[in-house]
Design a protein around this motif. Structure first.
Motif, PDB file in Angstrom:
ATOM      1  N   HIS A  64       0.862  -1.189   0.000  1.00 28.21           N
ATOM      2  CA  HIS A  64       0.000   0.000   0.000  1.00 28.21           C
ATOM      3  C   HIS A  64       0.897   1.237   0.000  1.00 28.21           C
ATOM      4  O   HIS A  64       2.019   1.180   0.485  1.00 28.21           O
ATOM      5  CB  HIS A  64      -0.922  -0.002   1.237  1.00 28.21           C
ATOM      6  N   GLU A  95       3.400  -4.527   5.279  1.00 30.45           N
ATOM      7  CA  GLU A  95       3.551  -4.857   6.703  1.00 30.45           C
ATOM      8  C   GLU A  95       2.833  -6.178   6.932  1.00 30.45           C
ATOM      9  O   GLU A  95       1.613  -6.213   6.991  1.00 30.45           O
ATOM     10  CB  GLU A  95       2.918  -3.762   7.562  1.00 30.45           C
ATOM     11  N   HIS A 144       4.563   0.317   0.809  1.00 27.64           N
ATOM     12  CA  HIS A 144       4.895  -0.293   2.093  1.00 27.64           C
ATOM     13  C   HIS A 144       4.172  -1.630   2.193  1.00 27.64           C
ATOM     14  O   HIS A 144       3.027  -1.749   1.760  1.00 27.64           O
ATOM     15  CB  HIS A 144       4.355   0.660   3.169  1.00 27.64           C
ATOM     16  N   HIS A 197       2.094   5.362   0.807  1.00 29.88           N
ATOM     17  CA  HIS A 197       2.003   6.447   1.802  1.00 29.88           C
ATOM     18  C   HIS A 197       2.676   7.667   1.190  1.00 29.88           C
ATOM     19  O   HIS A 197       3.706   7.526   0.519  1.00 29.88           O
ATOM     20  CB  HIS A 197       2.803   6.128   3.074  1.00 29.88           C
TER      21      HIS A 197
END
Ligand code: FE2
Length: 295
Positions: free
Chosen positions: A61, A107, A105, A63
């Motif tokens: 995604h 996570e 990113h 940012h």
């Protein structure tokens, strides 16, 4: 002479799901409080027990325009991004990521953790960047638990200094604007008076137990796990106590910073100052200008 701040209000967190569907407790943003300048979001991941192959994460995604700060308490995550950074975060580790002009990113739960399952608990804080830094070069500060300064308090209590300073210990993390991020773990009967500059907006988030906030002879207020305590700006210190009578430990995050007082244009993972800058971010992302994560 130092003056203790009074309590403005106490906010309950909401429970929601993020990423692929992991549980978070979120004091803000909510409809009632869209930000806590200079902070945009606080998510508490878990605490939750996962069985083998049940743990979920947040796959690729973007940012832009702010920083994400991940602090793990239990369990472990694997972070990767489009600048070929990769790092594993275990209990007590911190990743302070300045997304700046933009990153992709990922996570995800660390492989072994995903396989075996276990208890997951951690925090993600979003720190807004001033307009002059929104398009800064991305930066990562991966700090293992062993490098986070710790100071001792009274009866076996401690404070972990993630950003700012407490009890003479200075954080090793650099921040773009002055920030404090402290994790207090107090034993019953412990009380601390933490210096916080007058110009900071500051709040506490209760991770475990129940505490007393503010001065006893003013409007002292009790708050418990999952609640956010917002301090007034009428002083240069905050008071936090773990009452002896409760006989339980108190774990609290104390987070503060200088408000930016700038317009906030926000669309999911993009936080800029104007709507035009948001359109630009979406266009840049769609055109692949944030790069990709190498497998
Ligand atoms: Fe992220």
């Amino acid at each position: 002479m130092s003056t203790t701040r009074e309590i403005k209000r106490i906010v309950n967190s909401i429970t929601t799901v993020e990423g692929e569907g992991f549980l978070v407790h979120r004091p803000f943003p909510t409809n009632a409080m869209t930000q806590f300048d200079p902070f945009l979001l606080l998510d508490e991941m878990g605490p939750k027990e996962y069985g083998p192959r049940e743990a979920k994460g947040a796959p690729d995604h973007p940012h832009r325009g702010f920083e994400t700060v991940t602090y793990m308490i239990e369990g472990s995550f694997q972070h990767k991004d489009s600048n070929e950074n990769a790092g594993r975060l275990g209990p007590g580790d911190v990743q302070w990521m300045t997304a700046g002009s933009g990153v992709i990113h990922s996570e995800m739960p660390a492989k072994e953790f995903e396989e075996t399952g276990g208890r997951l608990h951690g925090f993600q804080l979003w720190v807004n960047l001033p307009s002059r830094d929104k398009m800064a070069k991305p930066r990562y500060q991966d700090i293992p638990a062993s490098k986070i300064p710790v100071a001792h308090i009274g009866n076996e209590g401690i404070v972990r200094v993630i950003a700012g300073e407490a009890l003479g210990k200075k954080a090793v993390i650099d921040t773009r604007t002055p920030i404090i991020y402290l994790h207090f773990m107090l034993k019953p009967g412990d009380k601390i008076e933490q210096h916080v500059p007058r110009e900071y907006n500051v709040f506490a988030y209760i991770v475990e137990g129940e505490g007393e906030f503010g001065e006893a002879n003013d409007a002292q207020t009790r708050a418990r796990r999952g609640q956010m305590v917002i301090f007034e700006s009428n002083g240069d210190s905050v008071s936090i106590a773990a009452p002896k009578s409760l006989r339980s430990d108190l774990s609290v995050l104390l987070i503060g910073g200088i408000p930016l007082n700038e317009p906030v244009a926000r669309y999911g993972p993009f936080v800029m100052n104007t709507q035009m800058e948001i359109y630009q971010a979406i266009e840049d992302y769609r055109a692949g200008r944030f790069g990709t994560i190498q497998p």
